[in-house]
Design an enzyme around this catalytic site. Structure first.
Site, PDB file in Angstrom:
ATOM      1  N   TYR A  15       0.816  -1.213   0.000  1.00 25.86           N
ATOM      2  CA  TYR A  15       0.000   0.000   0.000  1.00 25.86           C
ATOM      3  C   TYR A  15       0.849   1.263   0.000  1.00 25.86           C
ATOM      4  O   TYR A  15       0.424   2.305  -0.490  1.00 25.86           O
ATOM      5  CB  TYR A  15      -0.916   0.020   1.224  1.00 25.86           C
ATOM      6  CG  TYR A  15      -2.206  -0.721   1.058  1.00 25.86           C
ATOM      7  CD1 TYR A  15      -2.217  -2.085   0.791  1.00 25.86           C
ATOM      8  CD2 TYR A  15      -3.427  -0.071   1.171  1.00 25.86           C
ATOM      9  CE1 TYR A  15      -3.392  -2.780   0.641  1.00 25.86           C
ATOM     10  CE2 TYR A  15      -4.618  -0.749   1.028  1.00 25.86           C
ATOM     11  CZ  TYR A  15      -4.599  -2.097   0.761  1.00 25.86           C
ATOM     12  OH  TYR A  15      -5.774  -2.775   0.610  1.00 25.86           O
ATOM     13  N   ASP A  51      -2.337 -18.355   0.606  1.00 24.80           N
ATOM     14  CA  ASP A  51      -3.297 -19.098  -0.226  1.00 24.80           C
ATOM     15  C   ASP A  51      -3.957 -20.210   0.584  1.00 24.80           C
ATOM     16  O   ASP A  51      -5.168 -20.419   0.534  1.00 24.80           O
ATOM     17  CB  ASP A  51      -2.630 -19.640  -1.511  1.00 24.80           C
ATOM     18  CG  ASP A  51      -1.276 -20.292  -1.282  1.00 24.80           C
ATOM     19  OD1 ASP A  51      -0.756 -20.225  -0.148  1.00 24.80           O
ATOM     20  OD2 ASP A  51      -0.734 -20.892  -2.232  1.00 24.80           O
ATOM     21  N   ASP A  70      -6.215  -7.180   4.008  1.00 29.94           N
ATOM     22  CA  ASP A  70      -7.342  -6.591   3.270  1.00 29.94           C
ATOM     23  C   ASP A  70      -8.161  -7.704   2.623  1.00 29.94           C
ATOM     24  O   ASP A  70      -9.392  -7.734   2.723  1.00 29.94           O
ATOM     25  CB  ASP A  70      -6.805  -5.627   2.206  1.00 29.94           C
ATOM     26  CG  ASP A  70      -7.931  -4.973   1.417  1.00 29.94           C
ATOM     27  OD1 ASP A  70      -8.909  -4.523   2.047  1.00 29.94           O
ATOM     28  OD2 ASP A  70      -7.840  -4.922   0.179  1.00 29.94           O
ATOM     29  N   ASP A  76     -12.112  -9.539   4.005  1.00 34.02           N
ATOM     30  CA  ASP A  76     -13.359  -9.623   3.230  1.00 34.02           C
ATOM     31  C   ASP A  76     -13.821 -11.080   3.142  1.00 34.02           C
ATOM     32  O   ASP A  76     -15.013 -11.383   3.273  1.00 34.02           O
ATOM     33  CB  ASP A  76     -13.170  -9.080   1.803  1.00 34.02           C
ATOM     34  CG  ASP A  76     -13.351  -7.564   1.728  1.00 34.02           C
ATOM     35  OD1 ASP A  76     -13.125  -6.895   2.755  1.00 34.02           O
ATOM     36  OD2 ASP A  76     -13.723  -7.050   0.655  1.00 34.02           O
TER      37      ASP A  76
HETATM   38  C1  IPM Z   1     -10.508  -1.596   3.642  1.00 35.96           C
HETATM   39  C2  IPM Z   1     -10.701  -0.989   2.289  1.00 35.96           C
HETATM   40  C3  IPM Z   1      -9.580   0.023   2.034  1.00 35.96           C
HETATM   41  C4  IPM Z   1      -8.271  -0.729   2.073  1.00 35.96           C
HETATM   42  C5  IPM Z   1      -9.722   0.836   0.739  1.00 35.96           C
HETATM   43  C6  IPM Z   1     -11.042   1.563   0.684  1.00 35.96           C
HETATM   44  C7  IPM Z   1      -8.576   1.785   0.561  1.00 35.96           C
HETATM   45  O1  IPM Z   1     -10.749  -1.973   1.318  1.00 35.96           O
HETATM   46  O2  IPM Z   1     -10.440  -0.841   4.632  1.00 35.96           O
HETATM   47  O3  IPM Z   1     -10.433  -2.834   3.729  1.00 35.96           O
HETATM   48  O4  IPM Z   1      -7.865  -1.342   1.062  1.00 35.96           O
HETATM   49  O5  IPM Z   1      -7.618  -0.724   3.106  1.00 35.96           O
HETATM   50 MG    MG Z   2     -10.848  -3.954   2.110  1.00 32.82          MG
END
Ligand code: IPM
Ligand code: MG
Length: 368
Positions: free
Chosen positions: A141, A222, A246, A250
């Protein structure tokens, strides 16, 4: 208690879910005689439109002076063609960097009344309750990036880079978090391919002699993604780099039924930041369809982790479970036969339930 809170509603459904969090915080302040001063500032696309930049200096300045910061969401199609560095998301990244936030905690936990919306079979889901500790201030990042055109062909790159010190400070947090939970820590990397991951694994391993009571395990990312789906209850605290965290967060959020349910807290040298992990979901804007739960739980993390107000946090969380137990759902998590209500109605129902439970304080064991 007197606290100053900066609200950064941002884009898309950000303002809607921020309103929900603010309503809950206001109710806590009112009932428990705290003074929470809340001020809104622009960030993301909204800030680009208003000021030409995704993180105006006044916004960062206000956040630096605050006791805690709450963020809704940033981003949207309108700003998608802007280059990296000028996009709404850069505002969030600059904010994290500007506040020195290198720790991001994402608790992923089954909410009992929502067990049925998990895509996992009940025996796999179990009592899933994990924490992803994501490094937030380094890695790809923030690594060197660039692009060139060579012989008519474009090339672009981003660099994954970590120093021992960066790994140690996030691992210290993850080890302590694991010590306070079930004393199991899984560090995720890609040490079979990346040299930054080899340093990551060496550094974390070396630290385990200090945290002798934590059972440390390493997993390639993975495999971790697969194991999260196959047997998520094997995990307790997961430690990861910025990028891997990240992605895994999710994936983990999907296990409990919706990304709209998962909160997060970020810590470092400056004011702590609280934000739901979902995005700005532009397709939901204006329909009152956004799920405010991730946002409300981010507010309870603020109460507990930034202000030490665990009674207040529990008051909100238990009331939330009762509203869900009563069959109320936002559209994204509604099953057949349940009462689907808009996000703002859901928040109002929660507020009412919070007040109702105070009338029966003794029944719920509240010493208030
Ligand atoms: C998160 C989001 C952010 C990230 C984006 C919006 C920059 O996906 O907080 O997980 O990648 O950190
Ligand atoms: Mg995210």
């Amino acid at each position: 208690m007197k606290k100053s809170i900066v609200l950064l509603p941002g884009d898309g459904i950000g303002p809607e879910v921020t309103r929900a969090a603010a309503a809950v915080l206001r109710e806590c302040a009112h009932e428990f005689s705290h003074q929470f001063e809340m001020h809104e500032f622009p960030i993301g696309g909204a800030a680009i439109d208003a000021t030409g930049t995704p993180l105006p200096a006044e916004t960062l300045d206000a956040c630096r002076k605050a006791d805690a910061v709450f963020l809704g969401a940033v981003g949207g199609a309108k700003w998608d063609s802007l280059p990296v560095g000028k996009r709404p998301e850069s505002g969030l990244l600059e904010l994290r960097k500007g506040l020195g936030l290198y720790v991001n905690v994402r608790p992923v936990k089954v909410l009992e009344p929502l067990r049925g919306i998990s895509p996992l079979k009940p025996e796999r889901l179990g009592d899933l309750d994990i924490e992803i500790v994501r490094e937030l201030a380094g890695g790809m990042y923030f690594g060197e990036r660039g692009s060139v055109t060579e012989k008519g062909e474009e090339r672009a790159w981003d660099t994954e880079s970590y120093s021992t010190r960066e790994i140690e400070r996030i691992a210290t947090f993850a080890f302590s978090r694991a010590e306070a939970r079930s004393r199991r820590l899984c560090s995720v990397d890609k040490a079979n391919v990346l040299s930054s991951s080899q340093l990551w694994r060496r550094t974390v391993t070396a630290m385990s002699t200090v945290y002798r009571y934590v059972k440390l395990e390493h997993m390639y990312v993975d495999n971790a993604a697969m194991q999260l789906t196959l047997k998520p209850t094997q995990f307790d605290v997961i430690l990861s780099s910025n990028m891997f965290g990240d992605i895994l967060s999710d994936a983990a959020a999907a296990l409990v039924g919706s990304i709209g349910l998962v909160p997060s807290a970020s810590f470092g040298s400056g004011a702590p930041l609280f934000e739901p992990i979902h995005g700005s979901a532009p397709q939901l804007v204006g329909k009152d369809a956004a799920n405010p739960i991730g946002s409300i739980l981010s507010a309870t993390m603020m109460l507990r982790d930034a202000f030490g107000l665990s009674l207040e946090a529990e008051w909100v969380e238990q009331s939330l479970l009762r509203v869900l137990g009563g069959g109320y759902r936002t559209p994204d998590i509604a099953e057949a036969g349940q009462r689907a209500v808009g996000g703002s109605v859901f928040t109002e129902l929660l507020r009412e339930e919070m007040l109702r439970s105070l009338e029966h304080a003794e029944r719920y064991g509240w010493g208030v």
